[in-house]
Design a protein around this motif. Structure first.
Motif, short mmCIF file in Angstrom:
data_model
loop_
_atom_site.label_atom_id
_atom_site.label_comp_id
_atom_site.label_asym_id
_atom_site.label_seq_id
_atom_site.Cartn_x
_atom_site.Cartn_y
_atom_site.Cartn_z
N CYS A 194 0.85 -1.19 0.00
CA CYS A 194 0.00 0.00 0.00
C CYS A 194 0.88 1.25 0.00
N CYS A 198 -6.73 -1.37 0.63
CA CYS A 198 -5.86 -1.78 1.72
C CYS A 198 -6.70 -2.08 2.95
N CYS A 217 -5.49 0.38 6.12
CA CYS A 217 -5.79 1.81 6.21
C CYS A 217 -7.04 2.18 5.42
N SER A 241 1.38 -1.45 4.00
CA SER A 241 0.87 -2.80 4.24
C SER A 241 1.02 -3.67 2.99
N HIS A 260 0.10 4.10 0.89
CA HIS A 260 -0.27 5.01 1.99
C HIS A 260 0.31 4.55 3.33
N CYS A 261 0.22 3.22 3.61
CA CYS A 261 0.68 2.75 4.92
C CYS A 261 1.75 1.66 4.83
#
Ligand SMILES: [Zn+2]
Length: 457
Positions: free
Chosen positions: A35, A74, A77, A40, A37-38
């Protein structure tokens, strides 16, 4: 299927060709590993969305790549993301190589033609091109001058600002306007601008104010050629005032000889001093104005400020009353700019280099060969940006390393050492290269295709 695209990571599945366009369908991929963004790694596929991506023209036809872009969700998040092949620009539905191509093309061709080739709006081309050039101009890392020249040039219907490094004799920037705000924003962006020691300019108050505010320690030196021009104009005023009392033939003769009157006396050759002398004897007022012009020019030869000031005061005092009004604008200018005019005798720099560069630019570009201002600016700053040491001669007998499993040593040999790189400082556009460019435009070898007027809409 042959690899028509040659884009790593994208496999051509189908090609449909018509008169104007190649539509190319590429295979679906599942490339995203985590991901964005995070971080993961537990991404879940979340359907696909078909997108059309523009690419370089092939065989003169537009190219659209049709791509089922995998979407992901995801679980950690709850944000979504999409497959992002390396070949694609992160911000636009274009390949990276198309962005590069538009950038390069935009330096040579009008945006409308590029837009037509690619199949996008002209505004898109303009936008892509602006971002591309801005990034590259930034990367030039043009140095802050120690001795800066500020001047202006009337170009493509506007008065533009010109900033030079008069010490290194390079162009620092071309500004779309020369107003206070534009010049101030540019100087404010110069790194270590407190390094600027001297600034040469004509007697234009907004430049002075900007320098005072942004580089308070710098000494402003008014360009002596601009000052001398005021003296020449004084002589011209007297010459023109004589026109009324002259018959037409004599008036034309005097006009033809004004070039000689304006020349420095010491530069007159052959019969020229006699011609000047004849005019001065025939019209005593013209003679007085000529001597005033010459007397003022002689002040620049004084070796120090105190003598120059004394020389100037004597010059004002000795001027005959009947020609004084003609020279009043000069006297007023010096009164208003006294410190900056006489600073020349402590710091004898001039804006002659800047004027010379302006002349080169004006020589062609304002004659209207079709560059927009932005394209001309970018071209000059980018293509002719660096003042580099000449490259060494081509090595005809290179010492190839013995073949081995590793090729990295070879690449290391090709890179300049840090010391070598430091010897190629980046100052701005080189005057000689700029002159070549202007001449190339003049010869028509680099001539854009649309008329200049078309770009002024
Ligand atoms: Zn996430």
């Amino acid at each position: 299927m042959t690899d028509l695209l040659n884009l790593p990571g994208l496999t051509v599945e189908q090609v449909v060709e018509d008169e104007h366009q190649y539509s190319i369908k590429v295979g679906r991929r599942r490339e995203r590993t985590h991901c964005p963004h995070c971080g993961s790694v537990a991404l879940r596929p979340n359907g696909t969305r078909e997108v059309r991506i523009h690419d370089l023209p092939i065989h003169g036809k537009r190219v659209g790549i049709w791509f089922d872009r995998q979407r992901f969700l995801c679980p950690d998040c709850s944000k979504s993301s999409a497959d992002q092949p390396d070949a694609l620009d992160a911000d636009r539905r274009m390949t990276k190589r198309l962005v590069e191509w538009i950038g390069e093309q935009g330096l040579r061709r009008p945006f409308t033609a590029i837009a037509d080739d690619v199949g996008v709006a002209e505004a898109t081309v303009r936008d892509v091109w602006s971002g591309w050039t801005e990034e590259r101009i930034q990367a030039l890392n043009i140095r802050t001058p120690t001795w800066m020249g500020l001047d202006e040039i009337h170009l493509l219907g506007q008065t533009r600002g010109v900033i030079t490094d008069v010490g290194q004799r390079t162009l620092v920037d071309f500004l779309p306007k020369r107003d206070k705000g534009t010049v101030a924003r540019r100087i404010a962006r110069m790194p270590h601008r407190d390094q600027i020691e001297l600034v040469t300019m004509d007697m234009w108050r907004p430049y002075w104010t900007v320098v005072r505010e942004l580089v308070p320690k710098a000494q402003v030196v008014v360009d002596r050629w601009h000052v001398q021009r005021y003296a020449n104009e004084g002589l011209e005023r007297v010459r023109k005032s004589l026109r009324a009392e002259l018959p037409k033939k004599r008036r034309i003769a005097l006009k033809d000889d004004r070039r000689l009157l304006l020349k420095r006396g010491c530069d007159l050759k052959g019969m020229e001093p006699l011609i000047v002398e004849a005019w001065c004897n025939e019209f005593p007022q013209l003679g007085a104005a000529y001597r005033a012009k010459e007397g003022f020019a002689a002040i620049w030869g004084w070796g120090n400020e105190a003598d120059a000031r004394a020389g100037y005061e004597a010059w004002v005092r000795d001027m005959p009353a009947d020609i004084r009004p003609a020279f009043q604008p000069l006297i007023t200018a010096i009164t208003n700019w006294e410190a900056e005019v006489f600073a020349y005798f402590r710091h004898p720099i001039t804006n002659a280099f800047t004027e010379c560069m302006n002349g080169l630019i004006r020589l062609d570009s304002h004659a209207g060969r079709g560059f927009s201002f932005e394209a001309l600016r970018a071209k000059i700053l980018l293509k002719y940006s660096a003042k580099r040491a000449p490259r060494p001669k081509f090595d005809k007998a290179p010492a190839f390393p013995a073949p081995s499993g590793r090729s990295s040593t070879f690449f290391c040999m090709m890179l300049p050492s840090r010391e070598e790189a430091a010897r190629w400082p980046m100052y701005g556009a080189d005057l000689d290269e700029l002159a070549d460019l202007i001449q190339a435009i003049e010869r028509g070898t680099d001539q854009p295709r649309v008329p200049f007027e078309a770009l002024l809409r």
